[in-house]
Design a protein around this motif. Structure first.
Motif, PDB file in Angstrom:
ATOM      1  N   SER A  43       0.862  -1.181   0.000  1.00 19.05           N
ATOM      2  CA  SER A  43       0.000   0.000   0.000  1.00 19.05           C
ATOM      3  C   SER A  43       0.890   1.221   0.000  1.00 19.05           C
ATOM      4  O   SER A  43       1.943   1.223   0.635  1.00 19.05           O
ATOM      5  N   ASP A  68      -3.347   0.710  -3.527  1.00 13.63           N
ATOM      6  CA  ASP A  68      -2.789  -0.609  -3.270  1.00 13.63           C
ATOM      7  C   ASP A  68      -2.225  -1.153  -4.574  1.00 13.63           C
ATOM      8  O   ASP A  68      -2.809  -0.962  -5.641  1.00 13.63           O
ATOM      9  N   ARG A  76      -7.791   3.054  -3.060  1.00 16.29           N
ATOM     10  CA  ARG A  76      -8.591   2.611  -1.928  1.00 16.29           C
ATOM     11  C   ARG A  76      -9.810   3.488  -1.787  1.00 16.29           C
ATOM     12  O   ARG A  76      -9.758   4.686  -2.064  1.00 16.29           O
TER      13      ARG A  76
END
Length: 69
Positions: free
Chosen positions: A9, A48, A35
């Motif tokens: 991430s 991500d 996200r």
């Protein structure tokens, strides 16, 4: 997301795209997905990086071994 595994991430979409391109140059399928803001309130605008499940180990080596150099 069947068949994909999150490898990292990041807060910077541009850096995530660079990592994705690095993986693609090495023959690893990768994608960047933003996200949802309501899912993670502390990390707005984060992304991500995902790779195909069967390529996770080699992608992990390429991304994280190169960071240590």
């Amino acid at each position: 997301m069947t068949g994909w595994k999150k490898i990292m991430s990041m807060g910077d979409k541009a850096k995530a795209e660079l990592k994705r391109l690095q993986l693609l140059r090495n023959g690893i399928e990768a994608m960047v997905q933003e996200r949802r803001k309501d899912a993670i309130k502390l990390q707005l605008n984060g992304v991500d990086l995902y790779v195909k499940e069967g390529q996770f180990e080699i992608a992990n080596i390429l991304l994280f071994e190169n960071e240590e150099d």
